[in-house]
Motif scaffolding. Structure first.
Motif, PDB file in Angstrom:
ATOM      1  N   VAL A 272       0.921  -1.193   0.039  1.00 44.33           N
ATOM      2  CA  VAL A 272      -0.045  -0.056   0.082  1.00 44.33           C
ATOM      3  C   VAL A 272       0.844   1.360  -0.021  1.00 44.33           C
ATOM      4  CG1 VAL A 272      -1.760   1.225   1.197  1.00 44.33           C
ATOM      5  CG2 VAL A 272      -1.949  -1.169   1.129  1.00 44.33           C
ATOM      6  N   LYS A 273       1.922   1.259   0.837  1.00 43.78           N
ATOM      7  CA  LYS A 273       2.795   2.151   0.948  1.00 43.78           C
ATOM      8  C   LYS A 273       3.258   2.572  -0.503  1.00 43.78           C
ATOM      9  CE  LYS A 273       5.404   1.600   4.546  1.00 43.78           C
ATOM     10  NZ  LYS A 273       6.694   1.614   5.569  1.00 43.78           N
ATOM     11  N   LYS A 274       3.908   1.369  -1.138  1.00 47.67           N
ATOM     12  CA  LYS A 274       4.652   1.645  -2.583  1.00 47.67           C
ATOM     13  C   LYS A 274       3.641   2.202  -3.530  1.00 47.67           C
ATOM     14  CE  LYS A 274       8.011  -1.830  -2.504  1.00 47.67           C
ATOM     15  NZ  LYS A 274       8.727  -3.167  -2.815  1.00 47.67           N
ATOM     16  N   VAL A 275       2.233   1.780  -3.446  1.00 49.90           N
ATOM     17  CA  VAL A 275       1.126   2.438  -4.217  1.00 49.90           C
ATOM     18  C   VAL A 275       0.998   3.803  -4.098  1.00 49.90           C
ATOM     19  CG1 VAL A 275      -1.277   2.195  -5.133  1.00 49.90           C
ATOM     20  CG2 VAL A 275       0.170   0.102  -4.703  1.00 49.90           C
ATOM     21  N   ILE A 276       0.698   4.156  -2.640  1.00 52.15           N
ATOM     22  CA  ILE A 276       0.670   5.523  -2.409  1.00 52.15           C
ATOM     23  C   ILE A 276       1.659   6.545  -2.898  1.00 52.15           C
ATOM     24  CG2 ILE A 276       0.589   7.423  -0.554  1.00 52.15           C
ATOM     25  CD1 ILE A 276      -1.111   4.848   0.765  1.00 52.15           C
ATOM     26  N   LEU A 277       3.043   5.807  -2.690  1.00 57.91           N
ATOM     27  CA  LEU A 277       4.377   6.598  -3.130  1.00 57.91           C
ATOM     28  C   LEU A 277       4.366   6.779  -4.899  1.00 57.91           C
ATOM     29  CD1 LEU A 277       6.864   7.818  -1.608  1.00 57.91           C
ATOM     30  CD2 LEU A 277       8.073   5.470  -2.450  1.00 57.91           C
TER      31      LEU A 277
ATOM     32  N   SER B 261       3.983  10.285  -6.473  1.00 59.59           N
ATOM     33  CA  SER B 261       4.987  10.872  -7.392  1.00 59.59           C
ATOM     34  C   SER B 261       4.592  11.020  -9.000  1.00 59.59           C
ATOM     35  CB  SER B 261       6.254   9.997  -7.454  1.00 59.59           C
ATOM     36  OG  SER B 261       5.956   8.566  -7.973  1.00 59.59           O
ATOM     37  N   SER B 262       3.687  10.023  -9.347  1.00 57.44           N
ATOM     38  CA  SER B 262       3.148  10.424 -10.632  1.00 57.44           C
ATOM     39  C   SER B 262       2.459  11.393 -11.076  1.00 57.44           C
ATOM     40  CB  SER B 262       2.389   8.924 -11.285  1.00 57.44           C
ATOM     41  OG  SER B 262       3.433   7.713 -10.867  1.00 57.44           O
ATOM     42  N   LEU B 263       1.566  11.613  -9.973  1.00 58.90           N
ATOM     43  CA  LEU B 263       0.406  12.638 -10.029  1.00 58.90           C
ATOM     44  C   LEU B 263       1.201  14.091 -10.027  1.00 58.90           C
ATOM     45  CD1 LEU B 263      -2.610  13.477  -9.988  1.00 58.90           C
ATOM     46  CD2 LEU B 263      -2.281  13.688  -7.471  1.00 58.90           C
ATOM     47  N   SER B 264       2.076  14.280  -9.107  1.00 61.11           N
ATOM     48  CA  SER B 264       3.046  15.539  -9.083  1.00 61.11           C
ATOM     49  C   SER B 264       3.732  15.491 -10.341  1.00 61.11           C
ATOM     50  CB  SER B 264       3.959  15.419  -7.843  1.00 61.11           C
ATOM     51  OG  SER B 264       3.589  14.731  -6.870  1.00 61.11           O
ATOM     52  N   GLY B 265       4.251  14.483 -10.824  1.00 61.16           N
ATOM     53  CA  GLY B 265       5.191  14.700 -12.082  1.00 61.16           C
ATOM     54  C   GLY B 265       4.182  15.149 -13.412  1.00 61.16           C
ATOM     55  N   ILE B 266       2.927  14.724 -13.541  1.00 64.19           N
ATOM     56  CA  ILE B 266       2.101  14.949 -14.603  1.00 64.19           C
ATOM     57  C   ILE B 266       1.576  16.590 -14.209  1.00 64.19           C
ATOM     58  CG2 ILE B 266      -0.149  14.523 -15.236  1.00 64.19           C
ATOM     59  CD1 ILE B 266       0.378  11.411 -14.796  1.00 64.19           C
ATOM     60  N   LEU B 267       1.282  16.738 -13.020  1.00 70.79           N
ATOM     61  CA  LEU B 267       0.912  18.014 -12.842  1.00 70.79           C
ATOM     62  C   LEU B 267       2.054  19.259 -13.030  1.00 70.79           C
ATOM     63  CD1 LEU B 267      -1.023  17.838  -9.382  1.00 70.79           C
ATOM     64  CD2 LEU B 267      -1.901  18.364 -11.547  1.00 70.79           C
TER      65      LEU B 267
END
Lengths: 225, 249
Positions: free
Chosen positions: A20-25, A29-35
């Protein structure tokens, strides 16, 4: 038996929590990257503002990380002073220097002229001496180079070093009035620009791909797989 | 970046994403092999020998933080550290990592901590395995010289953004006859690394380290796209040159 089951249950939960921690991470990170990418391409929209805030946060986190890393550096040297093995004799000097600068900085303030002079004089004198050592080291290394490497690339490297040292010394500029020398000079000067541009294009492509890989969450060099 | 360049950059990213999807999901990638770099083959051998002889490793990640243009080289440094830690997991001597920026030092510590957790090691002192050696260019080098001249070391790797001052670190290694690999994105650093060290990576070879040291599909695909883009850039340069010579541009 019950106890074992309890343990199994625990480790199962632990593994799940890790996933779960990995998925959240990855998600964050992907969301911030795309934003960030969207903010770059659409600076006048909400994404532009989000990008501005995200970069601000990143700078703050970076500054905090530097503070923590400096405290860690102090603790590493502190441990080295009192270690039984691998004692480093440079560590006491570091600790004394560090504490002196910190104390003077706190007492007089970072803008005090004495503090500014003290730190800049120390940094400049140490860096100048390191540069002097570097100059000597590189001169020696260039002599050792041909003994160590004897291939075509090394020969080309050696010839071009001598040629460009001569060219940058201005000796070829003496014959600028002759058209042949002028053409030769401009061709020679274009060579390093062409070479470095080629290398920089390669490095930029590699950097773009590495950044995209990480921004989209395909690769996470900051965490273990 | 100027606004006129943004559409080109967007197009560039789209090409990368489309090529990535095609390469990743199609068997096309299997047709291309990755040419193994002799420097990295020698590095792997040296790491193996270090573990066998119980000698240490020193990895230096450069001075750039992740927020500037050289951050990509630092990220490659972290990925390389990850691979090296994986290889040296059985070694009695932990690899030592030095960095010139705070965020990089903390991320390297995380890698070391994870290894100790994987090994279920009773020691928890990962703080002295990876640390910031100095916050400025030369203080970073000055701080990295003592761990790099340690007698118990046999392999040293410099991966990241390190300028010509890399010469000072390599010189201290040469005196101890350690294996040295220099991989930096700085042009001056590359030339000094080439002259001083046993093995040096030139140009974009730095970005091929993950693909060379790991079997992960994403690294291979990334390297293939990098090659494809390089050919596209070469083609564009040649076309523009011909158009200029022909007087069209």
């Amino acid at each position: 038996m019950d106890r074992n089951c309890y343990h199994h249950h625990c480790s199962y939960l632990e593994i799940r929590w890790d996933s779960v921690k990995k998925v959240i991470l990855i998600f964050i990170s992907s969301l911030s990257g795309i934003l960030l990418i969207l903010g770059l391409f659409f600076p006048e929209t909400l994404f532009g503002e989000i990008r501005f805030y995200l970069l601000d946060w990143a700078i703050i986190v970076g500054a905090i990380a530097l503070g923590i890393a400096i405290i860690n550096l102090f603790s590493v040297h502190w441990n080295k002073v009192f270690a039984d093995d691998k004692r480093d004799y440079a560590s006491p000097f570091f600790i004394v220097g560090f504490l002196t600068v910190i104390l003077i900085g706190i007492l007089l303030g970072p803008n005090d002229q004495f503090f500014v002079n003290l730190t800049s004089t120390t940094i400049i004198s140490v860096e100048a001496s390191l540069l002097a050592v570097l100059a000597l080291t590189l001169s020696l290394a260039s002599f050792r180079f041909f003994r160590k490497k004897q291939n075509l690339l090394a020969i080309v490297f050696g010839i071009s070093t001598v040629l460009f040292l001569l060219s940058f010394s201005g000796i070829l500029a003496l014959g600028e009035k002759f058209p042949l020398v002028r053409t030769l000079n401009s061709a020679l000067n274009a060579l390093p620009i062409a070479g470095s541009t080629g290398i920089l294009i390669g490095i930029s492509l590699g950097a773009i791909l590495t950044s995209l890989r990480i921004l989209f969450g395909f690769d996470r060099p900051y965490g273990r797989k | 970046m100027s606004n006129s360049a943004l559409p080109f950059f967007l197009m560039f990213i789209l090409i990368i994403l489309v090529a990535g999807v095609i390469f990743y999901f199609s068997p096309l990638k299997n047709r291309f092999g990755i040419k193994k770099s002799t420097s990295l083959i020698n590095l792997r051998k040296s790491i193996g020998l270090s573990i066998e002889h119980g000698k240490g490793l020193h990895v230096s990640l450069g001075k750039s933080d992740l927020l500037n243009i050289h951050g990509a080289a630092s990220l490659i440094g972290l990925e390389t550290l990850n691979q090296i830690i994986d290889q040296s997991i059985l070694s009695d001597n932990h690899p030592v990592t030095t960095a010139g920026s705070g965020d990089l030092a903390l991320l390297a510590q995380t890698q070391h901590e994870n290894v100790l957790n994987d090994k279920s090691s009773p020691t928890t002192d990962f703080h002295s395995d990876a640390y910031l050696s100095g916050a400025t260019n030369y203080s970073y080098i000055a701080g990295a010289i003592p761990p790099s001249s340690d007698d118990t070391l046999s392999t040293q790797i410099f991966v990241g953004n390190i300028g010509p001052e890399i010469g000072l670190l390599i010189d201290s290694n040469n005196k101890k006859k350690h294996f040295t690999l220099a991989a930096t994105d700085s042009l001056e650093g590359q030339s000094v690394g080439y002259v001083c060290s046993e093995e040096a990576l030139i140009g974009e070879e730095l970005f091929s380290i993950p693909a060379q040291m790991s079997d992960k599909k994403i690294f291979k695909v990334s390297l293939l796209i990098q090659d494809l883009l390089r050919w596209i850039v070469i083609a564009i340069i040649i076309i523009v040159l011909i158009l200029k010579l022909g007087g069209i541009l």
